[in-house]
Design a protein around this motif. Structure first.
Motif, short mmCIF file in Angstrom:
data_model
loop_
_atom_site.label_atom_id
_atom_site.label_comp_id
_atom_site.label_asym_id
_atom_site.label_seq_id
_atom_site.Cartn_x
_atom_site.Cartn_y
_atom_site.Cartn_z
N THR A 135 17.30 33.14 34.58
CA THR A 135 18.49 32.85 33.76
C THR A 135 19.21 34.12 33.32
O THR A 135 20.44 34.14 33.31
N VAL A 136 18.46 35.17 33.00
CA VAL A 136 19.12 36.43 32.60
C VAL A 136 19.87 37.01 33.80
O VAL A 136 21.05 37.37 33.70
N PHE A 137 19.19 37.05 34.96
CA PHE A 137 19.87 37.53 36.16
C PHE A 137 21.08 36.64 36.46
O PHE A 137 22.18 37.14 36.75
N GLY A 138 20.89 35.33 36.37
CA GLY A 138 21.97 34.37 36.67
C GLY A 138 23.19 34.59 35.80
O GLY A 138 24.33 34.62 36.28
N LEU A 139 22.95 34.78 34.49
CA LEU A 139 24.06 34.96 33.55
C LEU A 139 24.84 36.25 33.86
O LEU A 139 26.07 36.25 33.92
N LEU A 140 24.09 37.35 34.07
CA LEU A 140 24.74 38.63 34.40
C LEU A 140 25.52 38.51 35.71
O LEU A 140 26.67 38.95 35.81
N TRP A 141 24.88 37.91 36.70
CA TRP A 141 25.51 37.74 38.02
C TRP A 141 26.81 36.95 37.90
O TRP A 141 27.84 37.35 38.43
N VAL A 142 26.76 35.82 37.19
CA VAL A 142 27.93 34.96 37.08
C VAL A 142 29.07 35.69 36.36
O VAL A 142 30.22 35.65 36.81
N PHE A 143 28.75 36.39 35.27
CA PHE A 143 29.79 37.10 34.52
C PHE A 143 30.39 38.25 35.33
O PHE A 143 31.60 38.38 35.43
N LEU A 144 29.51 39.08 35.92
CA LEU A 144 30.01 40.23 36.68
C LEU A 144 30.87 39.79 37.86
O LEU A 144 31.95 40.35 38.10
N THR A 145 30.41 38.75 38.58
CA THR A 145 31.17 38.31 39.75
C THR A 145 32.44 37.57 39.34
O THR A 145 33.40 37.52 40.11
N ALA A 146 32.47 37.02 38.10
CA ALA A 146 33.71 36.40 37.62
C ALA A 146 34.78 37.48 37.44
O ALA A 146 35.94 37.29 37.80
N VAL A 147 34.35 38.63 36.91
CA VAL A 147 35.29 39.75 36.72
C VAL A 147 35.74 40.30 38.07
O VAL A 147 36.94 40.45 38.33
N VAL A 148 34.77 40.56 38.97
CA VAL A 148 35.11 41.08 40.31
C VAL A 148 35.98 40.07 41.06
O VAL A 148 36.98 40.43 41.69
N GLY A 149 35.62 38.77 40.97
CA GLY A 149 36.37 37.72 41.66
C GLY A 149 37.82 37.67 41.20
O GLY A 149 38.73 37.45 42.00
N THR A 150 38.03 37.88 39.89
CA THR A 150 39.40 37.88 39.36
C THR A 150 40.19 39.04 39.95
O THR A 150 41.36 38.90 40.30
#
Ligand code: ZN
Length: 277
Positions: free
Chosen positions: A132-147
């Protein structure tokens, strides 16, 4: 938009997915026991023979070894090649659906994390923080990169991701609290709260609610329709009192999250249209 994908890309996606699945196996077996996933190297639990690189090829090695340790012939669980195969096919599927894009990687990695969560919750009633910690970081970081890349994707943007994480975790915590009051026993583990923070960050607040709804629906059908009747009959045959087993809710939230991510938007808009919003 139809992504153009050729077979070498699909094969590559499958091979990468199978290798990721192989590492997922390590997480699934070690994290519930608070062990490191980096060291030591994998060994046979009976004869302690280190598993060589040759015997560690995803899926293939298990087939060539016919599911037995090379040293002592201890059976190797079919769970390992199954996880590698499912992950490989999942990664292939995302490249098929989204093309060889950053979006495909985002979906594939989140799907892998959710698979790991479903399996550990089913086996141990546990959702390790590693996932879950990896998942949360992954989702947030890739949301920024994806934008920044401005690629079309089914994910929430960074702002919705933040609101979604809080809404998802909050809603499941409230549901768990009320369930606890109603049932007078623990209805939900804290792992489900952490899982819904990850899911909410990925899909945003509206589809996070959809995930909880689907998860509860699937769990109810499976438990009332299969697990409880089967357990009740078994208890009756053995002339013992039926003790209803706990529900590992993460097992059902994980696939519900995938449904919400991929098809949730059209479901939410169909629903709001139907009630005239
Ligand atoms: Zn062995």
């Amino acid at each position: 938009m139809t992504p153009v994908t050729v077979w070498p890309e699909l094969l590559f996606a499958f091979v990468v997915g199978a290798c990721v699945g192989s590492f997922l196996n390590v997480c699934i077996t070690r994290w519930p026991h608070d062990l490191s996933v980096v060291r030591p190297r994998s060994r046979c639990p009976r004869c302690e023979r280190p598993i060589t690189a040759l015997d560690n090829i995803p899926i293939l090695s298990w087939v060539l070894l016919r599911g037995k340790c090379r040293g002592c012939a201890l059976p190797i669980s079919t769970l390992y090649p199954a996880i590698e195969l499912i992950t490989g096919l999942g990664w292939l599927g995302t490249v098929l659906a989204f093309g060889p894009t950053f979006t495909a990687v985002r979906v594939a990695v989140l799907g892998t994390v959710l698979l790991g969560i479903a399996v550990t919750d089913a086996r141990h009633y546990l959702i390790p923080d590693g996932f879950t910690v990896f998942g949360l970081l992954w989702v947030f970081l890739t949301a920024v990169v994806g934008t920044m890349l401005n690629q079309p994707s089914p994910f929430a943007d960074p702002y919705d991701a933040m609101i979604g994480a809080c809404a998802g975790a909050g809603a499941i915590a409230i549901a768990g609290w009320l369930g606890e009051v109603a049932l007078k026993k623990e209805a939900m583990g804290f792992g489900d709260v952490t899982l819904m923070a990850v899911v909410g960050a990925a899909v945003g607040p509206a589809r996070a609610m959809l995930t909880i709804f689907f998860g509860a629906l699937i769990a109810t059908i499976v438990f009332l329709g299969v697990v409880y009747p089967y357990g009740w009959l078994k208890a009756r045959r053995n002339k013992v009192e039926f003790d209803p087993p706990q529900i590992p809710f993460g097992v059902f939230l994980a696939p519900a999250a995938v449904i919400a991510l991929l098809w949730g938007d059209s479901m939410v808009s169909a629903y709001t249209n139907s009630i005239g919003l």
